[in-house]
Design an enzyme around this catalytic site. Sequence first.
Site, PDB file in Angstrom:
ATOM      1  N   LYS A  88     -10.724  54.812 115.343  1.00 49.24           N
ATOM      2  CA  LYS A  88     -10.648  53.413 114.911  1.00 49.24           C
ATOM      3  C   LYS A  88      -9.417  53.274 114.025  1.00 49.24           C
ATOM      4  CE  LYS A  88     -13.457  49.781 112.687  1.00 49.24           C
ATOM      5  NZ  LYS A  88     -14.775  49.424 112.099  1.00 49.24           N
ATOM      6  N   SER A  90     -17.209  45.416 114.091  1.00 48.30           N
ATOM      7  CA  SER A  90     -15.772  45.448 114.116  1.00 48.30           C
ATOM      8  C   SER A  90     -15.191  46.615 114.914  1.00 48.30           C
ATOM      9  CB  SER A  90     -15.239  45.541 112.678  1.00 48.30           C
ATOM     10  OG  SER A  90     -15.618  46.755 112.079  1.00 48.30           O
ATOM     11  N   SER A 149     -21.057  47.612 112.175  1.00 44.31           N
ATOM     12  CA  SER A 149     -19.876  47.741 113.037  1.00 44.31           C
ATOM     13  C   SER A 149     -19.827  48.961 113.932  1.00 44.31           C
ATOM     14  CB  SER A 149     -18.608  47.701 112.191  1.00 44.31           C
ATOM     15  OG  SER A 149     -18.327  46.380 111.838  1.00 44.31           O
TER      16      SER A 149
END
Length: 492
Positions: A79, A154, A178
């Site tokens: 990420k 997210s 997330s």
Amino acid sequence: MTDLHRLSIRELSEGLAGAKFSSRELTEHYLKRIAKLDTQVKSYVTVTAEQALAQADAADAAIKAGTATALTGVPIAHKDIFCTQGIKTTAGSKMLDNFISPYDATVVAKGKAAGLVTLGKVNMDEFAMGSTSENSFYGATANPWNLGHVPGGSSGGSAAAVAADLAPFATGTDTGGSIRQPASFCGLTGLKPSYGRVSRFGMIAYASSLDQGGPMARSAEDCAYLMNVMAGHDAKDSTSVEKDVDDYVANLNGTAIQGLRIGIPKQYFNVAGLDADVKARVEESLKKLEEMGATLVEIDLNMTEAYVPTYYLIAPAEASSNLSRYDGVRYGYRAENPVDLMDLYKRSRSEGFGAEVQRRILIGTYALSAGYYDAYYVKAQKVRRLIQQDFLKTFESVDVIAAPAAPTTAYKIGANLSPVEMYLGDIYTIAVNLAGLPAINAPVGFDKDNLPVGLQLIGNYWSESQLLSVVHQYQQATDWHTKRAAIAEENA
Ligand code: GLN
């Protein structure tokens, strides 16, 4: 081999060790898939092909020399919230569009030490604020199951990359869902560890008392492999816990479900926005767990109504403080031709941050301001404690708590929900972060539009091994986690 992307982490590990294929072949295979298919999925912000191939060659040498770990030579996507030395780290923000960290996040460093090969950095909502990944400066990522829908957020880039077979597994972070919600939207397994289990060093902060990194993958077993790399105490993170880690792979067992007491919170299944298909699939999965030996116990979680307002005070309050460092001076985006210092601050922040981030900074600053601090921030902290106590009391009579991961399946791209509608979608995930508990999402079927549905299991502190084992045993008896989106079936 054309189907290397179909292999589980265990199969990759064994295949590399047994010289069935090299890390270079495997890495080239994934890079080829990314080049061909990510034009549609748009999961990667940065592809690090050159470094990846160099890491792959080093991994192949280590395997030959007999110095490999179980994961040496296995590719991963990080990420874009984890700092990577020499590689851009954007957190999905224009503010950090040109940011190259001088050091690696602990999670990234541990991955390197274990021999993982970094394919690149994947998309996310700006500073991890959002539930669709549309809040990224780099544009929306598509859900591999239906390219017109969002992958969730997210950690939407992580989820989409794995679901499209553009990475075997990925790191994610979870401040209020997330990891779990995008895992749910994309048909993956994702684990949010207990607060303090995974180091936050070098993980760009959103809300520091809630943020926690974790694995996203196709199965509980794959997640266990990545947990073995990610988990552990880190002197560089004062909130990381000094507690021995489990061997999450060795601990996987086939008897976790027998006698397991699963709490079913009445309040969770009466939420107004709960989609009928989501409810049905979750209930079917619970029935299956019951057939496999679990006991279902109806429970009360009386603080449910307080989750959204409490989280949406505490998270923005911490965000407003954390994001004050982006001032156009020290690093990050700087506005051009400022007339004075105030102008530099103002324009750098209004040009560098997107709308949702600005909204949260405003809410958080307001909640922390003199005169409102006690009424909002302090009160929210007291309610947070009550929410935690509600869970702890419940764990006296059940082992895990079941819930959907989200009230709906993946939204359409551009659905343009109001902020409040969007926040209400976090109802099932945010309390876990407020309490610091671990929780896992497992895919349990599809809605009428063939979009994945997820079951969330919440455990007591440090029960990561148990959560992984329960899902692992469920996945031995079912095949939802083996289903692939059409785009993942395509060959590069
Ligand atoms: N959707 C939630 C939010 O917008 C959770 C995000 C997260 O876990 N990072 O805050």
